[in-house]
Design an enzyme around this catalytic site. Sequence first.
Site, PDB file in Angstrom:
ATOM      1  N   CYS D  14       0.781  -1.386   0.073  1.00 51.16           N
ATOM      2  CA  CYS D  14       0.116  -0.185   0.082  1.00 51.16           C
ATOM      3  C   CYS D  14       0.842   1.166   0.096  1.00 51.16           C
ATOM      4  O   CYS D  14       2.239   1.179   0.404  1.00 51.16           O
ATOM      5  CB  CYS D  14      -0.887   0.125   1.248  1.00 51.16           C
ATOM      6  SG  CYS D  14      -2.180  -1.338   1.458  1.00 51.16           S
ATOM      7  N   GLY D  41       1.095   0.505  -5.222  1.00 56.09           N
ATOM      8  CA  GLY D  41      -0.056  -0.378  -5.444  1.00 56.09           C
ATOM      9  C   GLY D  41      -0.852  -0.122  -6.635  1.00 56.09           C
ATOM     10  O   GLY D  41      -1.106   1.047  -6.899  1.00 56.09           O
ATOM     11  N   ASN D 115      -1.201   1.016   5.542  1.00 57.07           N
ATOM     12  CA  ASN D 115      -0.070   0.230   5.008  1.00 57.07           C
ATOM     13  C   ASN D 115       0.419  -0.423   5.993  1.00 57.07           C
ATOM     14  O   ASN D 115       1.052  -0.046   6.832  1.00 57.07           O
ATOM     15  CB  ASN D 115       0.609   1.253   4.300  1.00 57.07           C
ATOM     16  CG  ASN D 115       2.008   0.543   3.915  1.00 57.07           C
ATOM     17  OD1 ASN D 115       2.042  -0.422   3.367  1.00 57.07           O
ATOM     18  ND2 ASN D 115       3.066   1.164   3.831  1.00 57.07           N
ATOM     19  N   GLY D 116       0.633  -2.082   5.809  1.00 53.20           N
ATOM     20  CA  GLY D 116       1.151  -2.778   6.684  1.00 53.20           C
ATOM     21  C   GLY D 116       0.662  -3.873   6.938  1.00 53.20           C
ATOM     22  O   GLY D 116      -0.456  -4.389   6.217  1.00 53.20           O
ATOM     23  N   TYR D 255      14.476  -1.830  -2.653  1.00 59.13           N
ATOM     24  CA  TYR D 255      13.345  -2.041  -3.844  1.00 59.13           C
ATOM     25  C   TYR D 255      12.033  -1.320  -3.873  1.00 59.13           C
ATOM     26  O   TYR D 255      11.997  -0.458  -4.738  1.00 59.13           O
ATOM     27  CB  TYR D 255      13.136  -3.548  -3.979  1.00 59.13           C
ATOM     28  CG  TYR D 255      12.123  -3.974  -5.042  1.00 59.13           C
ATOM     29  CD1 TYR D 255      12.566  -3.804  -6.413  1.00 59.13           C
ATOM     30  CD2 TYR D 255      10.956  -4.206  -4.700  1.00 59.13           C
ATOM     31  CE1 TYR D 255      11.404  -4.224  -7.568  1.00 59.13           C
ATOM     32  CE2 TYR D 255       9.884  -4.574  -5.577  1.00 59.13           C
ATOM     33  CZ  TYR D 255      10.260  -4.611  -7.055  1.00 59.13           C
ATOM     34  OH  TYR D 255       9.228  -4.645  -7.911  1.00 59.13           O
ATOM     35  N   ASP D 358      21.349  -7.106 -10.270  1.00 58.21           N
ATOM     36  CA  ASP D 358      19.811  -6.873 -10.016  1.00 58.21           C
ATOM     37  C   ASP D 358      19.872  -6.567  -8.569  1.00 58.21           C
ATOM     38  O   ASP D 358      20.625  -6.689  -7.618  1.00 58.21           O
ATOM     39  CB  ASP D 358      19.248  -7.994 -10.498  1.00 58.21           C
ATOM     40  CG  ASP D 358      17.654  -7.487 -10.609  1.00 58.21           C
ATOM     41  OD1 ASP D 358      17.399  -6.212 -10.105  1.00 58.21           O
ATOM     42  OD2 ASP D 358      16.790  -8.263 -11.200  1.00 58.21           O
ATOM     43  N   CYS D 444      14.366  -3.448  10.125  1.00 60.53           N
ATOM     44  CA  CYS D 444      14.117  -4.954  10.095  1.00 60.53           C
ATOM     45  C   CYS D 444      14.787  -5.757   8.994  1.00 60.53           C
ATOM     46  O   CYS D 444      14.791  -4.984   7.906  1.00 60.53           O
ATOM     47  CB  CYS D 444      12.492  -5.137   9.665  1.00 60.53           C
ATOM     48  SG  CYS D 444      11.969  -6.799   9.525  1.00 60.53           S
ATOM     49  N   CYS D 447      13.648 -11.032   6.382  1.00 54.28           N
ATOM     50  CA  CYS D 447      13.379 -11.917   5.259  1.00 54.28           C
ATOM     51  C   CYS D 447      14.724 -12.259   4.852  1.00 54.28           C
ATOM     52  O   CYS D 447      15.032 -13.226   4.323  1.00 54.28           O
ATOM     53  CB  CYS D 447      12.618 -11.252   4.254  1.00 54.28           C
ATOM     54  SG  CYS D 447      13.142  -9.799   3.795  1.00 54.28           S
TER      55      CYS D 447
HETATM   56  N1  LIG Z   1       7.565   5.604 -10.519  1.00 55.44           N
HETATM   57  C1  LIG Z   1       8.766   5.251 -10.363  1.00 55.44           C
HETATM   58  N2  LIG Z   1       9.795   5.870 -10.917  1.00 55.44           N
HETATM   59  C2  LIG Z   1      10.864   5.499 -10.888  1.00 55.44           C
HETATM   60  N3  LIG Z   1      11.235   4.218 -10.114  1.00 55.44           N
HETATM   61  C3  LIG Z   1      10.170   3.665  -9.601  1.00 55.44           C
HETATM   62  C4  LIG Z   1       9.039   4.003 -10.001  1.00 55.44           C
HETATM   63  N4  LIG Z   1       8.175   2.964  -9.148  1.00 55.44           N
HETATM   64  C5  LIG Z   1       9.236   2.183  -8.748  1.00 55.44           C
HETATM   65  N5  LIG Z   1      10.242   2.463  -9.121  1.00 55.44           N
HETATM   66  C6  LIG Z   1      11.634   1.710  -8.780  1.00 55.44           C
HETATM   67  O1  LIG Z   1      11.555   0.650  -9.809  1.00 55.44           O
HETATM   68  C7  LIG Z   1      12.038  -0.502  -9.058  1.00 55.44           C
HETATM   69  C8  LIG Z   1      11.259  -1.464  -9.637  1.00 55.44           C
HETATM   70  O2  LIG Z   1      11.400  -1.684 -10.990  1.00 55.44           O
HETATM   71  P1  LIG Z   1      11.789  -2.804 -11.814  1.00 55.44           P
HETATM   72  O3  LIG Z   1      12.884  -3.486 -11.736  1.00 55.44           O
HETATM   73  O4  LIG Z   1      11.751  -1.882 -13.226  1.00 55.44           O
HETATM   74  O5  LIG Z   1      10.422  -3.650 -11.749  1.00 55.44           O
HETATM   75  P2  LIG Z   1      10.266  -5.136 -11.261  1.00 55.44           P
HETATM   76  O6  LIG Z   1       9.228  -4.876 -10.132  1.00 55.44           O
HETATM   77  O7  LIG Z   1       9.912  -5.822 -12.359  1.00 55.44           O
HETATM   78  O8  LIG Z   1      11.604  -5.465 -10.791  1.00 55.44           O
HETATM   79  C9  LIG Z   1      12.162  -0.254  -7.843  1.00 55.44           C
HETATM   80  O9  LIG Z   1      13.418  -0.183  -7.266  1.00 55.44           O
HETATM   81  C10 LIG Z   1      11.290   0.937  -7.547  1.00 55.44           C
HETATM   82  O10 LIG Z   1      11.960   1.803  -6.549  1.00 55.44           O
HETATM   83  S1  SF4 Z   2      10.763  -9.213   6.881  1.00 54.19           S
HETATM   84 FE1  SF4 Z   2      11.793  -8.324   5.088  1.00 54.19          FE
HETATM   85  S2  SF4 Z   2      10.198  -7.405   3.829  1.00 54.19           S
HETATM   86 FE2  SF4 Z   2       9.349  -7.861   5.641  1.00 54.19          FE
HETATM   87  S3  SF4 Z   2       9.545  -5.923   6.878  1.00 54.19           S
HETATM   88 FE3  SF4 Z   2      11.290  -7.257   7.417  1.00 54.19          FE
HETATM   89  S4  SF4 Z   2      12.865  -6.352   5.852  1.00 54.19           S
HETATM   90 FE4  SF4 Z   2      10.728  -5.792   5.202  1.00 54.19          FE
HETATM   91 MG   LIG Z   3      13.495  -5.203 -11.191  1.00 61.08          MG
END
Ligand SMILES: Nc1ncnc2c1ncn2[C@@H]1O[C@H](COP(=O)(O)OP(=O)(O)O)[C@@H](O)[C@H]1O
Ligand code: SF4
Ligand SMILES: [Mg+2]
Lengths: 473, 473, 473, 473
Positions: D14, D41, D115-116, D255, D358, D444, D447
């Site tokens: 969220c 989301g 969110n959470g 991410y 990646d 945290c 994972c």
């Molecule tokens: N609107 C946005 N503009 C730029 N970066 C974004 C946006 N939304 C998400 N991201 C970033 O893009 C990354 C995810 O993108 P990507 O690797 O292309 O897709 P996937 O989820 O398939 O790995 C995340 O790190 C996120 O922070």
């Molecule tokens: S377990 Fe991983 S994804 Fe979940 S809150 Fe902790 S660091 Fe984030």
């Molecule tokens: Mg990616």
Amino acid sequence: MRDEIMREELKEECGVFGIVSREGRASRTTYYGLFALQHRGQESAGIAVSEDGDIHLHKAMGLVGEVFDDAKLEELKGDLAVGHVRYSTSGDSSVINAQPLVFKTRQGTIALCHNGNLANSLALRESLKEKGSIFQTTVDTEVIAALLAGSSDSDLVISIRSVMKELKGAYALIIMTRDRLIGVRDPLGIRPLCIGRKEKDLMLSSESCAFETVGGSLLRDVMPGEIVVIDRSGMKSYPPEEKNEEKLCIFEFIYFGRPDSVMKGQSLYMSRKRAGKILCREVPADADFVCSVPDSGTPSAIGFSEASGIPFLEGLVKNRYVGRTFIKPSQNQREIGVALKLNVLEEVVRGKSIVLVDDSIVRGTTIKRLISRLRACGAGKIHLRISAPPVMWPCFFGIDTPSRDELLGARFSVEEIGRLVGADSIGYLSLEGLIEATSSSGFCTGCFSGQYPLDIEGADGRYALDTAQKVRT
Amino acid sequence: MRDEIMREELKEECGVFGIVSREGRASRTTYYGLFALQHRGQESAGIAVSEDGDIHLHKAMGLVGEVFDDAKLEELKGDLAVGHVRYSTSGDSSVINAQPLVFKTRQGTIALCHNGNLANSLALRESLKEKGSIFQTTVDTEVIAALLAGSSDSDLVISIRSVMKELKGAYALIIMTRDRLIGVRDPLGIRPLCIGRKEKDLMLSSESCAFETVGGSLLRDVMPGEIVVIDRSGMKSYPPEEKNEEKLCIFEFIYFGRPDSVMKGQSLYMSRKRAGKILCREVPADADFVCSVPDSGTPSAIGFSEASGIPFLEGLVKNRYVGRTFIKPSQNQREIGVALKLNVLEEVVRGKSIVLVDDSIVRGTTIKRLISRLRACGAGKIHLRISAPPVMWPCFFGIDTPSRDELLGARFSVEEIGRLVGADSIGYLSLEGLIEATSSSGFCTGCFSGQYPLDIEGADGRYALDTAQKVRT
Amino acid sequence: MRDEIMREELKEECGVFGIVSREGRASRTTYYGLFALQHRGQESAGIAVSEDGDIHLHKAMGLVGEVFDDAKLEELKGDLAVGHVRYSTSGDSSVINAQPLVFKTRQGTIALCHNGNLANSLALRESLKEKGSIFQTTVDTEVIAALLAGSSDSDLVISIRSVMKELKGAYALIIMTRDRLIGVRDPLGIRPLCIGRKEKDLMLSSESCAFETVGGSLLRDVMPGEIVVIDRSGMKSYPPEEKNEEKLCIFEFIYFGRPDSVMKGQSLYMSRKRAGKILCREVPADADFVCSVPDSGTPSAIGFSEASGIPFLEGLVKNRYVGRTFIKPSQNQREIGVALKLNVLEEVVRGKSIVLVDDSIVRGTTIKRLISRLRACGAGKIHLRISAPPVMWPCFFGIDTPSRDELLGARFSVEEIGRLVGADSIGYLSLEGLIEATSSSGFCTGCFSGQYPLDIEGADGRYALDTAQKVRT
Amino acid sequence: MRDEIMREELKEECGVFGIVSREGRASRTTYYGLFALQHRGQESAGIAVSEDGDIHLHKAMGLVGEVFDDAKLEELKGDLAVGHVRYSTSGDSSVINAQPLVFKTRQGTIALCHNGNLANSLALRESLKEKGSIFQTTVDTEVIAALLAGSSDSDLVISIRSVMKELKGAYALIIMTRDRLIGVRDPLGIRPLCIGRKEKDLMLSSESCAFETVGGSLLRDVMPGEIVVIDRSGMKSYPPEEKNEEKLCIFEFIYFGRPDSVMKGQSLYMSRKRAGKILCREVPADADFVCSVPDSGTPSAIGFSEASGIPFLEGLVKNRYVGRTFIKPSQNQREIGVALKLNVLEEVVRGKSIVLVDDSIVRGTTIKRLISRLRACGAGKIHLRISAPPVMWPCFFGIDTPSRDELLGARFSVEEIGRLVGADSIGYLSLEGLIEATSSSGFCTGCFSGQYPLDIEGADGRYALDTAQKVRT
Ligand SMILES: Nc1ncnc2c1ncn2[C@@H]1O[C@H](COP(=O)(O)OP(=O)(O)O)[C@@H](O)[C@H]1O
Ligand code: SF4
Ligand SMILES: [Mg+2]
Ligand SMILES: Nc1ncnc2c1ncn2[C@@H]1O[C@H](COP(=O)(O)OP(=O)(O)O)[C@@H](O)[C@H]1O
Ligand SMILES: Nc1ncnc2c1ncn2[C@@H]1O[C@H](COP(=O)(O)OP(=O)(O)O)[C@@H](O)[C@H]1O
Ligand SMILES: Nc1ncnc2c1ncn2[C@@H]1O[C@H](COP(=O)(O)OP(=O)(O)O)[C@@H](O)[C@H]1O
Ligand code: SF4
Ligand code: SF4
Ligand code: SF4
Ligand SMILES: [Mg+2]
Ligand SMILES: [Mg+2]
Ligand SMILES: [Mg+2]
């Protein structure tokens, strides 16, 4: 409605894809092919298939993923398919103009997909109307179909050849009959069209990236003036009677084409990167880092970085969800504008001097606001470098250029533009540099040079309009 | 999908409406006019307006109330408008076939609305294709437009007159140009078209009920073969060169027309009631009460009651929400079928003998199930009386008749039909009786008599189909 | 938007249907059942099914035929189902308020459908909130669920019984648990609820017409205060501890119920017809013919005709496509108003004196315009006869009555009303006559008599509102 | 349906945004704020506003740009607004679960966005149900609302404080009352929430990028356990009674968070870049160039390039139109899978050795296919480097992790993973390296480490599930 801020670049008008498939899943492959061509048009999508002599069609306003679902694809059975994605100017944004168009003619039922723009379409329409034709759409495709239907020859290829004599302008066509797919490219090859293969299946596409997406690969470009006929037994080529030099739209290399497409045997990505290198050679600049205006500026920025040794950094983040539909910020929310699309990474830019690389400037609205936001985030000197020459002239071949009084390049000198957009220095790539970057030759460069590959004196429509506006200026 | 049970009657194909309005709210009046004509077609609706020489169009699949909203009507500005509602057979149920169709021709841009069916449309299409025409739809309207566009005359009325010489069949047309509304009715007047007035505004409509709905009134029918031109200054009539006797589809009197419409100067309601009286005279019956199959059987049932002195009672209730879209009961829910549409008032029918009156029998499915439900509810003798003769022949003039092997009247004698549907006695109105009921003359009675008002030997399409099926039987 | 002209009658608020099916096609039967109850609510529809302990739900704004398609019904597997159609007042016209509501409670997951109105719902909500309840909707159903959940008893029937002690007002409930369907009717039986059977399957419905539609039949009414539990093994009844006299809303007999439904063992159609007969006895009139305001006025008009010997004729035609959505005529298109819904058969009425019969007058807008149109079409004397007494008081039990200052009957004498609507004479059925017509007894007649079956002094919400408005008057 | 190939990363659940605006255009600013949070989301969006004590709400399935149009925003007047975007797991993908949720409670009407994930929500639900609560959704937000409503305190802040004692898990909440916006973050601060300002207006958001998008800027993070109350007069903070160390989800840094957001005072972009540098230090590799898996791998890849001196090149192009809806390639179109999303730049990779970077590996499907395509395009050695440790454990705090038997990291050693996905070498960033990269502490890391910031022994739902699955394995 698409907002000026969201897309201030030139607008491509179409993407076409077709396949003769041995597995008979032609519509499905076309669906994925159109997916890969979505950047060439986001306002309507359509697929026609040929099944036992019947042509079935589905098209609607929207993205490929919105227009089709599993059930709709299931209904489109058959081993031949053509598809189309379209960008439409506001005036004719109606499903009536969406493609493929399906026509019942004396040659049988045919489906037509077209990318390009006829310079003499008004004249052709008038003369066809004089002969009794009726028109239900505002797209050139219908003019081409009317001409084809008027040809008395029973051999469709001969008809096409004779119709081509009347057409003046840019066209990449895919025509589907009950058992054949015919690819046609205008004698100057202004718009791209290429042939691909996936195992034994043959395909046609505006760009080669679609072949890879569906698990196939590029065979070769359709040649300027060539007619290519694909049926279940293979492919047959009808080369042009007299050979012209190709005049491919150079903007395909600069911006329209997906970077992973190959045209004239050249990777567009590599060309853009080379353009960045040459840009650095022609109008060098010194700064803490090279920054692109993503996504289109990135390959050139990386090239500039390589050539200059100045590190490439991302200083701007693009919101990937800025799409077709959203509500335009109101007057007193102006500041929201560019930030919706591009956000500055303050930590990257603060206190740093920047070489800012983009592919082209059309109206200049976005770049101006962007530079002002970079300043607000503490950026130091900003050296704007553009990996193409100034856009100074309208296009007559399928690209939606603003009128000359909105084209920055047509109204101001390079220095003035730099000042207007707020850059500390500005540099454009020369036309020679641009062509060098393509590692090729044979281009239309009309919008940069005013030198069009065919006589557009009598060209109708937009040109007249533009002239009128010039007077007004 | 509409289910057989929901509509087993014959299907009308279109309704047209047009207005030249001094107030300039032409699209709004057309909207209400189409509302009143909705029974003539429920699958698509459209309105085109003319504003300063431009024609604007909106059309879509759906009911009038679904296709238009306030915003869409607001966009359709102008003082001339034409509108259309359409019933479409499943094969061509696509927005491409929705009307009005708008054509750019050498005579300028015109919008066309058409109700009817050309008996020679296939032949015309073929010959037009031979001359180079292309067709994008499957509707006759496009054929008419192509012929008009092919006419070399600069005066549209003269063109229309010459095109009419080529058309064979039924057509009621409204053509809108930039400044005129032109009403055309075929030389036999098979499909209805009439002229109405609301203060100074003149209107055209398939049926007069639309005039009352918008607060106006009927002026007169357009005469067979007449061309009527309405512009801002008034109306001009171009009578046919040679006068044919009118051959109005008698089914408009029996079933298609709304009971509150007037055709040939006669109230359809009163005609239907008279038909009931004559039915009583021709095939009398004795019973506890007269019951109609609502809604279409009611006026005749009341007439039968009046003539016989047997009281009229409602024994069946119609579910008014049975509409265009609903899910067909599955095989093992067969019993749901007719009850969804019509429910029996057990308290009324139990132990009573009944004269059951309906307007016509086509396939007989509904009436058969209905009689069986009446029996289940304890009805005594059921004397079925139909206020028209048996339907025995296909229609070539715009009505969607099932093939002959599905027409009860074509396959069985009257007595057999009675037995098949489970009635204790059965009686049809004679053709003479029917015509007497109209208080008029000059009708097509083809589907009853097999005598068509024009030579349909060469008639294409459905006829051929029907012949084929006859062989198959 | 629904327009005042389109529906000036009182508005029912809901219809409920439920089934325990041995074939397991419970959602499909419920779909057809709701179809038959569509007249009780056209703004939202929903079905919940119970499958292996899980409850699945689909509901949305729209008609039954719009909300569900084959795919959606397919997903709703299970052998228990409940469904709901709803009329909603504009304020709360949101899918959040659509029913069934599904609640997870300590008794497990339950789905609730409700027709009616609690007179003490505001007070209950406040006291539940005090105890910590939260409310997400504005419908009484949620209050009932909260009370049920608050009950500590593990037996749901005992919980229901104890909750019923707190509820004041009208309610017909169907509660679905994982394996049972529970029907509950308020102790006064103000809103209807009945039990039906189709082979071995048992059903619950607001009206018996739904049973016939799905191929079943009425077993009996749920008794006032009764709780009925249906599971796969059969039905069990929990009669009320103390028996009240039934107080069924008499408006169900007059207008709400479909004429083919049976309540208190009486056919609504026959009651309405008897009302017409008694109307003739109480306030006779002489005229050329008896005419109904279709559809609701027709049974009484036929009754009046039978009693008076004056022939029954149809003088008005109802446009069957006047539906939920259409654009309201603008101020200067006032005249379009009533004609969109009802058209006069001029040939029938011209020069004739008329007994015009309708079921009730609420605001009087429609009848006034109708009479003026009848006059415009040349009608002679118009004797208005209403087959119910004047509506003078608000309803607290689920019917959406306008405030008293909009109720003609509350503000004017019968003679004044006659003059206001333009009738030559006017006559209402007496309350005694109305009850006689039902051939039964035990009714709420609050909106006619001001005598409500339960103390509404403390009744909340609308009543307070109404009082305020009374002061304003 | 979203396909595994399209998104094989972990899924955020969220994004929340709220504003108290002096200009009263609160819903419009919220709309743009949600636009910036769309990556958190994509399945439903909603906005609630408070206007004169009434709360108005609009929410639906779809992207922000699809759910709202100008007219809908216009209706949402008021100077307080909260909005929500939601990712939903398939099971509960229904508008009933969309947020904001609006509740009527004894404290008045409140809107909640959350969110959470509560680790003890099942237990709380059960105990609330025991006390009589009913639940209509499956989201934790409803549990929180029920607890709040159950609190007897008249001061909402005190109620919130006492409810927080019962909640176990991750939550970032925005609560809107008639005149206040209340931000709440769980005592461990697992999910992010921050405060922004635009001129005099105060805002709350999951991420700071939303503030810049609407033309404002970040003020500070909401502290773990802090309650922040914003009204028209300003902001008031209620710090936690006892201070815990923050335990922000480290995956926000890796991410989830947009790179242009700032958390704990650190730019996420810069952290990701530093992670790339440390990755190079920890598991160096030699190759012709460094290539990212765009977009998420790019910052770390640039960091790796900077640290190693190996040039950064783009070898993969991402199709920006791969979105929420598209048709999954069928079994025999497997090869289409990854190519729809990512295409290889053959000219860049052919004959070259690559460091492929990646951000994380979850199931490993995408990376495996990608490496195989790189090989097919002629890539040489491929050294896979991941800028985070192996994901080995499920998340209990709002992130949708696959069960352990689908987590590559849980089932295989690093070397095995390298072999499985086809890399020539593989290296993950260490947990220490990752934390170093954040330039911060207090996370945290459950994972990765299996060490959760709170006792999840009794945690319900997914954990139990996961255990079951472990047994199954
Ligand atoms: N609107 C946005 N503009 C730029 N970066 C974004 C946006 N939304 C998400 N991201 C970033 O893009 C990354 C995810 O993108 P990507 O690797 O292309 O897709 P996937 O989820 O398939 O790995 C995340 O790190 C996120 O922070
Ligand atoms: S377990 Fe991983 S994804 Fe979940 S809150 Fe902790 S660091 Fe984030
Ligand atoms: Mg990616
Ligand atoms: N599906 C139906 N089939 C037949 N009668 C119906 C149906 N639904 C409602 N009715 C009856 O129609 C009457 C209302 O119809 P009508 O007078 O035409 O509309 P209005 O609500 O405008 O008065 C009610 O008496 C009701 O019982
Ligand atoms: N809007 C309308 N108002 C009144 N009558 C109508 C309307 N539309 C059609 N009709 C009449 O209703 C009849 C058809 O109705 P009905 O018998 O109920 O349906 P079906 O087509 O199933 O036989 C026709 O005679 C037609 O003239
Ligand atoms: N699906 C795609 N994947 C990768 N690049 C694309 C895609 N579609 C278009 N492009 C490239 O992106 C560039 C345009 O992107 P961008 O600069 O982000 O947008 P704008 O049109 O606003 O300038 C073009 O160079 C085009 O080749
Ligand atoms: S004028 Fe410019 S945009 Fe047009 S075809 Fe030539 S190069 Fe391309
Ligand atoms: S054949 Fe029958 S339906 Fe057709 S036009 Fe003649 S009378 Fe009408
Ligand atoms: S007050 Fe009137 S409408 Fe309400 S329940 Fe009683 S009789 Fe029915
Ligand atoms: Mg760009
Ligand atoms: Mg009928
Ligand atoms: Mg009525």
